[in-house]
Design a protein around this motif. Structure first.
Motif, PDB file in Angstrom:
ATOM      1  N   TYR A  19       0.910  37.167 -24.302  1.00 58.61           N
ATOM      2  CA  TYR A  19       1.450  37.293 -25.653  1.00 58.61           C
ATOM      3  C   TYR A  19       0.391  37.719 -26.657  1.00 58.61           C
ATOM      4  CZ  TYR A  19      -1.030  32.997 -26.879  1.00 58.61           C
ATOM      5  OH  TYR A  19      -2.026  32.075 -27.118  1.00 58.61           O
ATOM      6  N   PRO A  64       9.719  39.727 -31.775  1.00 61.13           N
ATOM      7  CA  PRO A  64      10.335  38.635 -32.528  1.00 61.13           C
ATOM      8  C   PRO A  64      11.788  38.886 -32.941  1.00 61.13           C
ATOM      9  CG  PRO A  64       8.114  39.014 -33.315  1.00 61.13           C
ATOM     10  CD  PRO A  64       8.423  40.125 -32.372  1.00 61.13           C
ATOM     11  N   ALA A  81       6.891  37.782 -39.075  1.00 63.18           N
ATOM     12  CA  ALA A  81       6.613  37.428 -37.683  1.00 63.18           C
ATOM     13  C   ALA A  81       5.837  38.543 -36.997  1.00 63.18           C
ATOM     14  CB  ALA A  81       7.920  37.146 -36.944  1.00 63.18           C
ATOM     15  N   ALA A 129      17.263  33.060 -32.957  1.00 65.29           N
ATOM     16  CA  ALA A 129      16.366  32.468 -33.955  1.00 65.29           C
ATOM     17  C   ALA A 129      16.228  33.339 -35.202  1.00 65.29           C
ATOM     18  CB  ALA A 129      14.992  32.217 -33.347  1.00 65.29           C
ATOM     19  N   VAL A 160       6.564  27.499 -26.175  1.00 68.70           N
ATOM     20  CA  VAL A 160       7.979  27.121 -26.236  1.00 68.70           C
ATOM     21  C   VAL A 160       8.840  28.127 -25.472  1.00 68.70           C
ATOM     22  CG1 VAL A 160       9.970  26.891 -27.781  1.00 68.70           C
ATOM     23  CG2 VAL A 160       7.791  25.830 -28.386  1.00 68.70           C
ATOM     24  N   LEU A 161       8.573  29.411 -25.660  1.00 67.16           N
ATOM     25  CA  LEU A 161       9.370  30.434 -24.987  1.00 67.16           C
ATOM     26  C   LEU A 161       9.096  30.463 -23.485  1.00 67.16           C
ATOM     27  CD1 LEU A 161       9.277  33.346 -27.587  1.00 67.16           C
ATOM     28  CD2 LEU A 161      11.224  31.931 -26.934  1.00 67.16           C
ATOM     29  N   PHE A 178      10.500  33.596 -33.942  1.00 66.99           N
ATOM     30  CA  PHE A 178       9.284  33.322 -33.187  1.00 66.99           C
ATOM     31  C   PHE A 178       8.212  34.336 -33.586  1.00 66.99           C
ATOM     32  CE2 PHE A 178      12.546  31.418 -30.500  1.00 66.99           C
ATOM     33  CZ  PHE A 178      11.974  30.197 -30.197  1.00 66.99           C
ATOM     34  N   VAL A 196      15.643  34.535 -28.287  1.00 67.89           N
ATOM     35  CA  VAL A 196      14.760  34.938 -29.381  1.00 67.89           C
ATOM     36  C   VAL A 196      15.583  35.505 -30.536  1.00 67.89           C
ATOM     37  CG1 VAL A 196      12.946  36.560 -30.057  1.00 67.89           C
ATOM     38  CG2 VAL A 196      12.771  35.337 -27.884  1.00 67.89           C
ATOM     39  N   ASP A 250       4.321  29.100 -30.166  1.00 73.69           N
ATOM     40  CA  ASP A 250       5.618  29.771 -29.989  1.00 73.69           C
ATOM     41  C   ASP A 250       5.745  30.319 -28.572  1.00 73.69           C
ATOM     42  OD1 ASP A 250       5.921  29.179 -32.633  1.00 73.69           O
ATOM     43  OD2 ASP A 250       6.503  31.200 -33.245  1.00 73.69           O
TER      44      ASP A 250
END
Length: 231
Positions: free
Chosen positions: A72, A147, A21, A117, A81-82, A126, A114, A78
């Motif tokens: 980001y 991540p 990641a 996950a 989504v976050l 992520f 996070v 990703d």
């Protein structure tokens, strides 16, 4: 096969899926954040993979509340989504406490999501690092979320493919007493230092929050003025 086992440590004590990641983050467009005395600035590359893509459809900075935004490096979906999850956390906090969420509180709660996950089967970490910028009653804030679920407050930082060089540049240029205008110029100069090709108002995005607690994405015309000052 252990490379694909999310909850299995390698012989070196690492979770390899998190390493992968972080590799995705390291290949992402460079994003820079600087906290000034009276605000925070985010600057990020916004290069399109094709000239056929509509420029207006590519947005790298997302508003989470009126006074908090994020950008980001890594996988765009990703981040989307976050960002949606962050907005849900904001609404939940508002319903419970009837007040605006603090930047550090939002960062901590999003970091917990996070981190989850990284330890559950059937999902993956992520593939994105996030810079969160905001201004609340405690002042300006710049937070980096990785991540692994780790998050840190920064005075200035960078993520993405030019992160190492950008941080080295920031260490030489950063001044704790700088005002927001100086921070904008420093962020642009840092991005320009490692930029591949010609930097223009359309292939970067600049977001600023000042002590009025309102986050704004600067229009290309204003970004152009700042870039001309650097020449």
């Amino acid at each position: 096969m252990t490379d694909f086992a999310l909850t299995t440590f390698s012989s070196k004590g690492k979770l390899l899926q998190i390493e992968y990641a972080l590799n995705a983050v390291a290949k992402g467009d460079t994003a820079i954040g600087i906290k000034a005395k009276n605000g925070v600035v985010l600057v990020v590359e916004k290069k399109q993979s094709s000239i056929l893509i509509e420029e207006s459809s590519v947005q790298k900075i997302a508003s989470l509340t009126d006074n908090i935004a994020a950008t980001y490096a890594g996988l765009g979906p990703d981040f989307r989504v976050l960002s949606q999850q962050a907005r849900k956390l904001v609404k939940k906090y508002d319903l419970k406490y009837q007040e605006e969420i603090f930047v550090q509180t939002l960062s901590r709660e999003l970091a917990e999501d996070v981190q989850i996950a990284t330890q559950r089967g059937g999902i993956r970490p992520f593939g994105v690092s996030i810079l969160i910028a905001g201004y609340d009653e405690e002042g300006p804030h710049l937070v980096q979320l990785d991540p692994s679920g780790a998050y840190y407050s920064w005075k200035a930082t960078a993520i993405g493919k030019q992160a190492k060089n950008a941080k080295a540049f920031l260490e030489k240029r950063y001044n704790a007493d700088m005002e927001i205008e100086d921070a904008i110029n420093t962020a642009l100069l840092t991005l320009k230092e490692g930029f591949e090709g010609q930097i223009t108002p359309t292939n970067i995005e600049v977001g600023v929050i000042r002590d009025d607690h309102v986050f704004r994405i600067l229009p290309p015309s204003q970004v152009k003025d700042y870039l001309e000052e650097l020449e």
